[in-house]
Write an enzyme that holds these catalytic residues in place. Sequence first.
Site, mmCIF file in Angstrom:
data_model
loop_
_atom_site.group_PDB
_atom_site.id
_atom_site.type_symbol
_atom_site.label_atom_id
_atom_site.label_comp_id
_atom_site.label_asym_id
_atom_site.label_seq_id
_atom_site.Cartn_x
_atom_site.Cartn_y
_atom_site.Cartn_z
ATOM 1 N N HIS A 92 0.313 -2.610 7.046
ATOM 2 C CA HIS A 92 -0.510 -1.549 7.641
ATOM 3 C C HIS A 92 -0.177 -1.347 9.124
ATOM 4 O O HIS A 92 0.905 -1.726 9.561
ATOM 5 C CB HIS A 92 -1.985 -1.846 7.394
ATOM 6 C CG HIS A 92 -2.257 -2.232 5.969
ATOM 7 N ND1 HIS A 92 -2.199 -1.324 4.932
ATOM 8 C CD2 HIS A 92 -2.529 -3.438 5.400
ATOM 9 C CE1 HIS A 92 -2.444 -1.946 3.781
ATOM 10 N NE2 HIS A 92 -2.638 -3.230 4.034
ATOM 11 N N HIS A 107 -0.017 -9.794 4.165
ATOM 12 C CA HIS A 107 -1.222 -8.997 3.920
ATOM 13 C C HIS A 107 -2.419 -9.922 3.748
ATOM 14 O O HIS A 107 -2.284 -11.153 3.690
ATOM 15 C CB HIS A 107 -1.059 -8.156 2.657
ATOM 16 C CG HIS A 107 -0.123 -7.002 2.804
ATOM 17 N ND1 HIS A 107 -0.555 -5.699 2.927
ATOM 18 C CD2 HIS A 107 1.234 -6.954 2.854
ATOM 19 C CE1 HIS A 107 0.492 -4.895 3.038
ATOM 20 N NE2 HIS A 107 1.593 -5.641 2.996
ATOM 21 N N GLU A 120 -0.354 -12.138 -0.123
ATOM 22 C CA GLU A 120 -1.765 -11.840 0.121
ATOM 23 C C GLU A 120 -2.410 -13.164 0.510
ATOM 24 O O GLU A 120 -2.678 -14.019 -0.334
ATOM 25 C CB GLU A 120 -2.422 -11.257 -1.126
ATOM 26 C CG GLU A 120 -1.935 -9.876 -1.507
ATOM 27 C CD GLU A 120 -2.583 -8.755 -0.690
ATOM 28 O OE1 GLU A 120 -3.284 -9.054 0.294
ATOM 29 O OE2 GLU A 120 -2.379 -7.574 -1.053
ATOM 30 N N GLU A 137 -7.543 -5.916 8.591
ATOM 31 C CA GLU A 137 -6.349 -6.518 8.001
ATOM 32 C C GLU A 137 -5.124 -6.282 8.872
ATOM 33 O O GLU A 137 -4.287 -7.179 9.035
ATOM 34 C CB GLU A 137 -6.108 -5.955 6.600
ATOM 35 C CG GLU A 137 -4.885 -6.552 5.915
ATOM 36 C CD GLU A 137 -4.562 -5.901 4.588
ATOM 37 O OE1 GLU A 137 -3.573 -6.319 3.952
ATOM 38 O OE2 GLU A 137 -5.274 -4.955 4.192
#
Length: 291
Positions: free
Chosen positions: A87, A180, A256, A125
């Site tokens: 992101h 992430h 993740e 995040e």
Amino acid sequence: MLTRRGAYAWGILTISVALAACGAQDRIAGQAFGPALPAPPVASTAPATVSTTPASPPPATSSSAPPATTPKPAAPAGRVVVLDPGHNGGNAANPAAINKSVPAGRGKTKACNTTGTATDAGYAEHAFTWDTANRVREILAGRGVRVVLTRPNDSGVGPCVDQRAAIGNRENAAAVVSIHADGSTAEGAHGFHVAYSAPALNAAQGEPSQRLARTVRDRMVAAGLATSTYIGSNGLSPRDDLAGLNLSERPAVLVECGNMRDADEAARLSSPDGRQRYAAAIAEGILAYLG
């Protein structure tokens, strides 16, 4: 006309000045310029002082002093790692840019990027991934690995997922690791998982990517981090819908690190000590994979 004593003194002074000039040239020639990313600067040492009043005549010949500094060796060939912090901080304010469709592999398209998730307390995040990726970078750089990040800061937009994959391909990376954190609202959902592209679309997505995934998974488990309770199996998650993995021509995984909606993991993901713990485990996994 110079007397014998005067000629002798004049010779001493001439040799001393020449030695001093030689020392200055050595200091300039000895400066080392390491790579801008990621090697730290090399400290210089002060050159030896040359006396201008020696007690006895200097020898007829002298050797130049060694350079004041020695360049650090370059990272071994092939040890280039691309880190992809998920992101970006400017995504939320630019919906038109991040919602445009881009290639996602397997004949599909998807949105350029997303805003990512956040903890219930509002820790984003994109901030977690940026900080953690830089912590991984520092560890790898200290071990002689050249690291490339897919974005230069946490205030921009994108880049799109297909562009992130292209960076790893262009750099001919030995490993690509996308970082992430998840945002599952499922009851009791917590733990990390490592995703890889499956079924593989090229040789790099086969055994190399799977081995990278297993190695990172193993180091994270060794660091005391729990594997996911809600996706994948034993901390591994084969995926066919992640563009950054589908489009990669290099060994690539997506980590993740935990679930930002789980209270305990949110506290760890939000703390500097927690992020250092994740970073150390991921870095050790990458280093073990590189061998």
